[in-house]
Design a protein around this motif. Sequence first.
Motif, mmCIF file in Angstrom:
data_model
loop_
_atom_site.group_PDB
_atom_site.id
_atom_site.type_symbol
_atom_site.label_atom_id
_atom_site.label_comp_id
_atom_site.label_asym_id
_atom_site.label_seq_id
_atom_site.Cartn_x
_atom_site.Cartn_y
_atom_site.Cartn_z
ATOM 1 N N ALA A 283 0.879 -1.173 0.000
ATOM 2 C CA ALA A 283 0.000 0.000 0.000
ATOM 3 C C ALA A 283 0.916 1.222 0.000
ATOM 4 N N VAL A 284 0.890 1.974 -1.089
ATOM 5 C CA VAL A 284 1.645 3.219 -1.170
ATOM 6 C C VAL A 284 0.718 4.321 -0.673
ATOM 7 N N THR A 285 1.096 5.004 0.388
ATOM 8 C CA THR A 285 0.204 5.979 1.025
ATOM 9 C C THR A 285 0.838 7.368 1.042
ATOM 10 N N PHE A 286 -0.021 8.379 0.937
ATOM 11 C CA PHE A 286 0.440 9.767 1.030
ATOM 12 C C PHE A 286 -0.649 10.589 1.699
ATOM 13 N N THR B 265 5.197 3.483 2.467
ATOM 14 C CA THR B 265 4.738 2.286 1.771
ATOM 15 C C THR B 265 4.731 1.121 2.753
ATOM 16 N N PHE B 266 3.592 0.439 2.837
ATOM 17 C CA PHE B 266 3.433 -0.668 3.785
ATOM 18 C C PHE B 266 3.256 -1.995 3.053
ATOM 19 N N ASP B 267 3.692 -3.069 3.713
ATOM 20 C CA ASP B 267 3.390 -4.422 3.264
ATOM 21 C C ASP B 267 1.951 -4.728 3.685
ATOM 22 N N ARG B 268 1.119 -5.179 2.736
ATOM 23 C CA ARG B 268 -0.300 -5.423 3.038
ATOM 24 C C ARG B 268 -0.570 -6.824 3.576
ATOM 25 N N LYS C 248 4.194 -3.359 8.440
ATOM 26 C CA LYS C 248 5.626 -3.286 8.124
ATOM 27 C C LYS C 248 5.847 -2.206 7.077
ATOM 28 N N ALA C 249 6.652 -1.209 7.432
ATOM 29 C CA ALA C 249 7.010 -0.157 6.479
ATOM 30 C C ALA C 249 8.167 -0.634 5.612
ATOM 31 N N LEU C 250 8.090 -0.355 4.316
ATOM 32 C CA LEU C 250 9.135 -0.761 3.390
ATOM 33 C C LEU C 250 10.076 0.414 3.115
ATOM 34 N N PRO C 251 11.319 0.125 2.739
ATOM 35 C CA PRO C 251 12.300 1.200 2.504
ATOM 36 C C PRO C 251 12.110 1.869 1.150
ATOM 37 N N THR C 252 11.074 2.693 1.053
ATOM 38 C CA THR C 252 10.813 3.458 -0.161
ATOM 39 C C THR C 252 11.048 4.936 0.139
#
Length: 326
Positions: free
Chosen positions: A116-119, A128-131, A180-184
């Motif tokens: 999930a790319v969130t803003f 960006t989170f792992d769904r 979980k936040a991803l390294p974006t």
Amino acid sequence: MSVRQLKHWMVAAVVAVFASGASADPSFWKHEWPETDFSKHSVKNWVEILSGGPPKDGIPAISDPQFIRVGDESRIGDREPVVTVEIAGELPRAYPIRYLTWHEIVNDTVGTTPIAVTFCPLCNSAITFDRFVDGQVLSFGVSGKLRNSDMVMYDRETQSWWQQAIGTGIVGEMTGVKLKALPTWMESWGQFKTRHPNGLVMAEPSFNRDYGRNPYVGYDSSARPFLYSGENPPHGVPPLVRVVRVGERAWPLTRLAEEGVVSEEGVTISWQEGQASALDGANIGKSKDVGTIRVKDAGGKDVPHDVMFAFAFHAFWPQGEWMLGQ
């Protein structure tokens, strides 16, 4: 959504706050959220949660994003910000903020990783989170609620509410669960396509939106955030100054822009000019330069982080550490 509609929603939100007596009781929302378990929550004071104006899904999340090759994209200005997602074994993907400003969440799958790319425009928070959560893949939508001016997301599977800035369930079955936040990271479109000429970029969604225009003109120069009644940050840091958050520490962007590279607390943070603010002028691509941040660990690997407004960091990490330098 037009600028006129946005202003109408903002006025309606303020009216709703007063009309509901700040809705300090979750029963106010049960007719809209009949499947949400309000008996489970981590909210200490319901008055913290306000209507942002739009109703549930009034800001439509994207769940079927389409992509085109970098070389086929001609509408995005080189200075416009994008969220970059690089997952090993897959083509890098760019998610333009010109779309996320109007949709706030993109549910996607990169290889085998559901993301999930969130803003959140009101906090400038892009995470960006792992769904994949507790054995199932969640699909996220925009609730229309704000807490400390930050977007409250919800998942369609359990109808739980999630705080975007901290990636944690706050109401419903998923209360207390951490995403979980991803390294974006956010960078300019020009920077992305220079590094990844064969990469992919999200295609323009099929909604009637004025993509490329900023409906929050001048917001990052405002004296006060929208629908925020919390404390201002300490140390005289203006509330709408951007900070780089890594864990529970925040580095002001003003310091990073001046020093260029800072290595502290096990991370190296670098700043490079060339990225336009998404929350300055009416035309995103022609807005002021705020620069691009990269955060790496001692081994040179990208580190999950966020570039958010100082008020939001202080609101969600009141005991957080401010990395102000000398």
